[in-house]
Design an enzyme around this catalytic site. Structure first.
Site, PDB file in Angstrom:
ATOM      1  N   HIS A 130      31.719  86.974  58.524  1.00  0.00           N
ATOM      2  CA  HIS A 130      33.206  86.542  59.117  1.00  0.00           C
ATOM      3  C   HIS A 130      34.007  87.706  60.157  1.00  0.00           C
ATOM      4  O   HIS A 130      34.508  87.320  60.947  1.00  0.00           O
ATOM      5  CB  HIS A 130      34.080  86.024  57.848  1.00  0.00           C
ATOM      6  CG  HIS A 130      35.551  85.772  57.978  1.00  0.00           C
ATOM      7  ND1 HIS A 130      35.906  84.521  58.398  1.00  0.00           N
ATOM      8  CD2 HIS A 130      36.516  86.656  58.238  1.00  0.00           C
ATOM      9  CE1 HIS A 130      37.225  84.745  58.862  1.00  0.00           C
ATOM     10  NE2 HIS A 130      37.537  85.997  58.402  1.00  0.00           N
ATOM     11  N   GLU A 131      33.987  88.983  59.449  1.00  0.00           N
ATOM     12  CA  GLU A 131      34.349  89.912  60.112  1.00  0.00           C
ATOM     13  C   GLU A 131      33.957  90.101  61.337  1.00  0.00           C
ATOM     14  O   GLU A 131      34.478  90.435  62.406  1.00  0.00           O
ATOM     15  CB  GLU A 131      34.561  91.130  59.107  1.00  0.00           C
ATOM     16  CG  GLU A 131      35.366  90.741  57.886  1.00  0.00           C
ATOM     17  CD  GLU A 131      36.744  90.394  57.931  1.00  0.00           C
ATOM     18  OE1 GLU A 131      37.298  90.763  59.253  1.00  0.00           O
ATOM     19  OE2 GLU A 131      37.188  89.744  57.368  1.00  0.00           O
ATOM     20  N   HIS A 134      35.137  88.005  63.854  1.00  0.00           N
ATOM     21  CA  HIS A 134      36.319  88.387  64.633  1.00  0.00           C
ATOM     22  C   HIS A 134      36.051  89.513  65.526  1.00  0.00           C
ATOM     23  O   HIS A 134      36.813  89.286  66.769  1.00  0.00           O
ATOM     24  CB  HIS A 134      37.234  88.842  63.745  1.00  0.00           C
ATOM     25  CG  HIS A 134      37.871  88.004  62.543  1.00  0.00           C
ATOM     26  ND1 HIS A 134      38.894  87.053  63.162  1.00  0.00           N
ATOM     27  CD2 HIS A 134      38.194  87.862  61.452  1.00  0.00           C
ATOM     28  CE1 HIS A 134      39.396  86.407  62.330  1.00  0.00           C
ATOM     29  NE2 HIS A 134      39.024  86.819  61.040  1.00  0.00           N
ATOM     30  N   GLU A 199      41.284  82.596  62.229  1.00  0.00           N
ATOM     31  CA  GLU A 199      40.583  82.353  60.882  1.00  0.00           C
ATOM     32  C   GLU A 199      39.543  81.220  60.686  1.00  0.00           C
ATOM     33  O   GLU A 199      38.304  81.398  60.222  1.00  0.00           O
ATOM     34  CB  GLU A 199      41.205  82.366  59.729  1.00  0.00           C
ATOM     35  CG  GLU A 199      42.040  83.586  59.526  1.00  0.00           C
ATOM     36  CD  GLU A 199      41.543  84.951  59.306  1.00  0.00           C
ATOM     37  OE1 GLU A 199      40.465  84.809  58.488  1.00  0.00           O
ATOM     38  OE2 GLU A 199      41.675  85.835  59.661  1.00  0.00           O
TER      39      GLU A 199
END
Length: 322
Positions: A130-131, A134, A199
């Site tokens: 997930h990071e 980003h 997100e």
């Protein structure tokens, strides 16, 4: 659609910032506001990542100090077709993580010791994917810019009190007082809306990077419980960085309302379950779609992550800056 919404929200925040400058000092005030924003964003572009990592006492690790965790990040970066980011660990019992950096070539990812202790390797892989999403989406730069503009709007709103009597001000003193209250709130709403939009997008891409949506779904449920129970002093001292974490480190807020920094956790889990139901992954098994399992650990490691567990945590001086 997410990119369009983000662009529209950024445009709205920029227009609000310049509008405040115009209300304070007319056209000259608007130009001064624009110059201030440019200077702040230029500084943030080059230095925001270092500032955030220092705020949270992050320490950089390599393959020798935390081989399992470092190799996981390297494999996920390869899956995402990204350069290897710098990897940091934060000595904090609250389970959380964030990414920072102005572009993929200068990115960094950080995880707390609480995250590494409480989650399984597969769940940690979902979080770090997930990071990295980003990073791949350039969200780290977007969030830095929005935080900077939001801070500048609040600063200008405070300046309005001193310049309310300026003859170039079209609203008069009463209008300025109203602006001092409304403008910071409007900036906060826009900032949080951008954060929530990004997100959801990072959840989807992160599931694709690690190959298993349910890894991240399971991790989010555990993190939500952790942030409710465990206090994060560094985050409380630096609340402007809250939107950078995978989950709001300041509270266990569950309402997906106008002022929340992150989407509702259950909503995020439901979206990930939809991805799994649509055929991505194999329902949370050890491997899927050619993605290697992250369950293998070095039997010689003292903790769940060699070099990253409690036994290897260095002591740091007391105080807000370590």
């Amino acid at each position: 659609m997410n990119y369009i919404r983000t662009a529209m929200l950024l445009a709205a925040m920029t227009a609000l910032f310049m509008g405040i400058g115009f209300m304070i000092g007319g056209q000259s005030g608007m130009m001064i506001a624009l110059a201030i924003a440019a200077a702040m964003n230029l500084f943030s572009y080059w230095n925001a990542d270092k500032m955030v990592l220092r705020m949270h006492h992050a320490r950089e690790i390599d393959e020798r100090s935390a081989p399992d965790f470092y190799r996981m990040i390297r494999q996920l970066a390869q899956n995402a077709d990204l350069p290897m980011p710098k990897v940091y660990i934060i000595d904090n019992p609250q389970p959380n993580a964030f990414a920072t950096g102005r572009n993929p070539e200068n990115a960094a990812v950080a995880a707390t010791t609480g995250l590494l202790d409480m989650l399984s390797p597969e769940e940690v892989a979902g979080v770090m994917a997930h990071e990295l999403a980003h990073v791949k989406n350039h969200d780290t730069l977007i969030m830095t810019i929005t935080a900077t503009i939001a801070g500048a709007i609040s600063m200008l709103a405070n300046f309005a009190f001193f310049f309310g009597g300026n003859r170039n001000n079209p609203l008069g003193f009463v209008g300025v007082l109203l602006m001092m209250i409304v403008a910071p709130m409007a900036a906060m709403v826009v900032q949080m809306a951008i954060s929530r939009t990004r997100e959801y997008a990072a959840d989807r891409m992160g599931a694709e990077i690690c190959g298993e949506p349910m890894w991240l779904a399971s991790a989010l449920a555990k993190i939500a419980g952790g942030v409710e129970r465990i206090h994060n002093p560094d985050a409380e001292a630096n609340p402007a960085t809250a939107h950078m974490f995978i989950m709001n480190p300041l509270s266990g807020e569950r309402m997906d309302n106008l002022f929340s920094t992150h989407p509702n956790t259950q909503n995020r889990i439901d979206e990930l379950r939809k991805l799994a139901a649509a055929g991505l992954g194999n329902g949370g098994g050890p491997s899927s779609g050619g993605r290697a399992s992250f369950a293998q650990r070095d039997s010689r490691a003292a903790g769940p992550w060699s070099g990253a567990g409690p036994s290897s945590r260095p002591s740091r001086p007391k105080g807000p800056w370590g």
